[in-house]
Design a protein around this motif. Structure first.
Motif, PDB file in Angstrom:
ATOM      1  N   PHE A 185      35.942 -68.769 -38.336  1.00  0.00           N
ATOM      2  CA  PHE A 185      35.558 -68.289 -37.013  1.00  0.00           C
ATOM      3  C   PHE A 185      36.583 -68.598 -35.929  1.00  0.00           C
ATOM      4  N   SER A 186      37.299 -69.700 -36.062  1.00  0.00           N
ATOM      5  CA  SER A 186      38.275 -70.054 -35.026  1.00  0.00           C
ATOM      6  C   SER A 186      39.263 -71.068 -35.583  1.00  0.00           C
ATOM      7  N   SER A 187      40.346 -71.257 -34.843  1.00  0.00           N
ATOM      8  CA  SER A 187      41.495 -72.005 -35.343  1.00  0.00           C
ATOM      9  C   SER A 187      41.317 -73.513 -35.201  1.00  0.00           C
ATOM     10  N   PRO A 188      41.777 -74.284 -36.195  1.00  0.00           N
ATOM     11  CA  PRO A 188      41.769 -75.737 -36.049  1.00  0.00           C
ATOM     12  C   PRO A 188      42.723 -76.234 -34.968  1.00  0.00           C
ATOM     13  N   HIS A 189      43.670 -75.374 -34.556  1.00  0.00           N
ATOM     14  CA  HIS A 189      44.576 -75.777 -33.474  1.00  0.00           C
ATOM     15  C   HIS A 189      43.830 -75.987 -32.157  1.00  0.00           C
ATOM     16  N   ASN A 190      42.637 -75.440 -32.053  1.00  0.00           N
ATOM     17  CA  ASN A 190      41.842 -75.661 -30.850  1.00  0.00           C
ATOM     18  C   ASN A 190      41.382 -77.104 -30.723  1.00  0.00           C
ATOM     19  N   LEU A 191      41.313 -77.829 -31.849  1.00  0.00           N
ATOM     20  CA  LEU A 191      40.791 -79.200 -31.820  1.00  0.00           C
ATOM     21  C   LEU A 191      41.611 -80.114 -30.921  1.00  0.00           C
ATOM     22  N   ASN A 192      42.932 -79.951 -30.933  1.00  0.00           N
ATOM     23  CA  ASN A 192      43.785 -80.856 -30.141  1.00  0.00           C
ATOM     24  C   ASN A 192      44.475 -80.117 -29.001  1.00  0.00           C
ATOM     25  N   ALA A 193      43.877 -79.001 -28.578  1.00  0.00           N
ATOM     26  CA  ALA A 193      44.425 -78.246 -27.454  1.00  0.00           C
ATOM     27  C   ALA A 193      44.184 -78.989 -26.145  1.00  0.00           C
TER      28      ALA A 193
END
Length: 398
Positions: A213-221
């Protein structure tokens, strides 16, 4: 000029150094009469709404310059070298691995060709100072097509702070993306506690079990999530396993506290989560090495920022968050401090990636003679233990 190995993963998986979220901005342009150059950095894809006209014509979601003209009735056309340009301050300085020049929705008004240059100018330079900087071409002048996202890989291993997009002779570009590896100045972080996982300091979500559904890069954005789509969300598991994200930290360090944020995940937050760590400073590979516990499996609540104090102990270079069984997280923050080995490794990476003149200047300001600084710079990458120790001691003071 120093070089570095090109990562095996697609460069589009790396952080966008020109993201507004990181603090990027257009600091100068020679021409944006039709559409503002700041549109180049808008996070979402470009949109087009036909028959929306303003005083200057069709409103375009991008940067668009006016049509160039020649110098006289006898020479009505621009020369081959006439061009428009925009200078972008990267939100985080780093090594550029690839550039995307996207002409989305520009079909009869896109540039014929474009090039991209980069420069390293420390501090907070003015537009005038940037014009006088030493610029290096990282994407040579190349033909463009309309309504196309052009991807250009970059092999230059130098750390840069700014890029300049040149379009020939004029026209419109919807978006500019500059993907790469964040490489902070170690002197700015030395002695501080900070979020070791944060993109702005060099943390990278390098692997994940699921990104449906969405990118793991959002976790540490950067910043807080504003909607559920700003986080990382997995599909629903139908087996007895669990989902996870692995983050390479900005440098080897001690993690002192963690924040596991499920904001906006109301009906699909994980039931539990745990954190494990790995120390790759010994040369071991996270793929087959020994991981150890940082936070035991802990109950999570929906739509909640969970804060946990962790026991300082073993150094870590990588952290994996396991969610059980599945679901979504808005953010993961890992507050900590660099270890001695971590600060030394970061300082060497930074020094080896600097333009030569900047490297010499950094060492001379730290107290080395001009000859000593020039010799160490010429010998890069600093692999010899004695030379490396001299560099680190000079830059960080001990």
């Amino acid at each position: 000029m120093t070089t570095a190995d090109t990562p095996s993963a697609p460069f589009t998986e790396l952080v966008d150094l020109a993201s507004r979220l990181l603090g990027a901005g257009v600091v100068a342009t020679n021409e944006d009469t039709f559409a503002d150059a700041e549109n180049l950095l808008v996070a979402k894809p470009a949109e087009f709404r036909p028959h929306t006209f303003g005083h200057k014509g069709q409103i375009m979601d991008g940067w668009e310059s006016k049509r160039r003209r020649g110098v006289s009735a006898d020479q009505p056309h621009p020369t081959d070298e006439d061009h428009d340009w925009a200078i972008v301050r990267l939100g985080a300085a780093g090594v550029v691995r690839g550039v995307i020049v996207d002409t989305a929705h520009f079909t009869g008004n896109y540039p014929e060709t474009a090039s991209v240059e980069a420069a390293s100018v420390p501090g907070h330079p003015s537009p005038e100072e940037l014009q006088d900087a030493e610029w290096t071409t990282i994407v040579p002048r190349t033909a463009l097509d309309g309504d196309t996202a052009h991807e250009f890989a970059v092999t230059d291993g130098t750390r840069y702070t700014h890029v300049r997009l040149n379009i020939f002779p004029d026209g419109g570009v919807a978006r500019l993306r500059v993907h790469g590896e964040v490489l902070p100045d170690p002197r700015e972080l030395d002695g501080l506690t900070f979020d070791l996982a944060a993109q702005e300091y060099g943390g990278v979500a390098e692997a994940a079990s699921d990104r449906y559904f969405s990118s793991p890069h959002n976790l540490n954005a950067p910043g807080r999530a504003s909607v559920m789509g700003d986080g990382w969300e997995t599909r629903r598991r139908r087996d007895k396993a669990n989902d996870w994200v692995q983050i390479a930290l900005a440098g080897g360090g001690e993690v002192l506290a963690a924040e596991v944020d499920t904001s906006y995940f109301v009906a699909n937050a994980p039931g539990w989560a745990d954190l494990i760590g790995f120390d790759a400073s010994t040369g071991a590979d996270p793929a087959d090495g020994e991981w150890f516990e940082l936070l035991p499996r802990t109950r999570l609540q929906p739509d909640t920022r969970h804060r946990f104090r962790l026991a300082a102990g073993r150094p870590v270079t990588h952290v994996r968050i396991n969610v059980h069984p599945d679901g979504g997280l808005a953010r993961l923050r890992l507050t900590g401090r660099l270890t001695g080995a971590g600060r030394a490794a970061l300082a060497l990476r930074w020094f080896n990636a600097l333009p030569a003149a900047e490297a010499v200047a950094a060492l001379t300001r730290a107290g080395l003679t001009a000859d000593e600084a020039a010799a160490l710079t010429a010998a890069r990458p600093a692999a010899d233990p004695a030379a490396a120790a001299t560099v680190v001691r000079s830059l960080l003071g001990n």
